[in-house]
Design a protein around this motif. Sequence first.
Motif, PDB file in Angstrom:
ATOM      1  N   ARG A  47      38.909  40.827 -26.656  1.00  0.00           N
ATOM      2  CA  ARG A  47      38.521  41.647 -25.508  1.00  0.00           C
ATOM      3  C   ARG A  47      38.087  43.047 -25.966  1.00  0.00           C
ATOM      4  NH1 ARG A  47      42.815  40.837 -20.791  1.00  0.00           N
ATOM      5  NH2 ARG A  47      41.190  41.920 -19.628  1.00  0.00           N
ATOM      6  N   GLN A  48      38.768  43.586 -26.945  1.00  0.00           N
ATOM      7  CA  GLN A  48      38.371  44.885 -27.499  1.00  0.00           C
ATOM      8  C   GLN A  48      37.000  44.773 -28.167  1.00  0.00           C
ATOM      9  OE1 GLN A  48      40.425  46.367 -31.048  1.00  0.00           O
ATOM     10  NE2 GLN A  48      40.762  48.282 -29.911  1.00  0.00           N
ATOM     11  N   ARG A  49      36.802  43.697 -28.914  1.00  0.00           N
ATOM     12  CA  ARG A  49      35.515  43.511 -29.574  1.00  0.00           C
ATOM     13  C   ARG A  49      34.394  43.305 -28.558  1.00  0.00           C
ATOM     14  NH1 ARG A  49      39.058  40.668 -32.793  1.00  0.00           N
ATOM     15  NH2 ARG A  49      38.327  38.660 -32.002  1.00  0.00           N
ATOM     16  N   ALA A  50      34.690  42.657 -27.425  1.00  0.00           N
ATOM     17  CA  ALA A  50      33.692  42.509 -26.360  1.00  0.00           C
ATOM     18  C   ALA A  50      33.307  43.880 -25.803  1.00  0.00           C
ATOM     19  CB  ALA A  50      34.220  41.614 -25.245  1.00  0.00           C
ATOM     20  N   ASN A  51      34.275  44.758 -25.666  1.00  0.00           N
ATOM     21  CA  ASN A  51      33.981  46.111 -25.213  1.00  0.00           C
ATOM     22  C   ASN A  51      33.102  46.831 -26.232  1.00  0.00           C
ATOM     23  OD1 ASN A  51      34.197  48.526 -23.601  1.00  0.00           O
ATOM     24  ND2 ASN A  51      35.681  49.251 -25.099  1.00  0.00           N
ATOM     25  N   TRP A  52      33.394  46.663 -27.497  1.00  0.00           N
ATOM     26  CA  TRP A  52      32.566  47.298 -28.528  1.00  0.00           C
ATOM     27  C   TRP A  52      31.145  46.723 -28.514  1.00  0.00           C
ATOM     28  CZ3 TRP A  52      36.868  46.682 -32.718  1.00  0.00           C
ATOM     29  CH2 TRP A  52      37.860  47.652 -32.513  1.00  0.00           C
TER      30      TRP A  52
END
Length: 128
Positions: A47-52
């Motif tokens: 989910r963090q990588r999707a935000n990035w």
Amino acid sequence: MTTAYWAMLAAILLPYLFTFFAKFRGDFGPKQNHNPREFLQTLQGSRQRANWAQQNSFEITPAFLAAVLVAHTIGQIAQPTLDQLAVAFVISRLVYGLCYIADLAILRSLVWFVGVAIIVALFVMSAG
């Protein structure tokens, strides 16, 4: 409207696909929509990588939009070629985001380079 113009719209909307993944994955609604930026900073893993991926997509989209507009305005690139390059860019950005979410760092970087190369190609080919 040309396919390249439709690709511009797709590129504008694509970051929101990654936003959706970051905010809603496995949930029926956002965990925190009163302070979404603060919430997004607390995410971890995919989910963090999707935000990035979302952030990077918003950063590169203006350059792509400019490249397509310049190519259309100058008219040096044959329309089918321009359309193919624009669609290839959108596909590269989708693959980029998927690689980011899956934590495929080397492949993600290669795909990022392809997208940037397409933008540069649009400008260089327009110069004639």
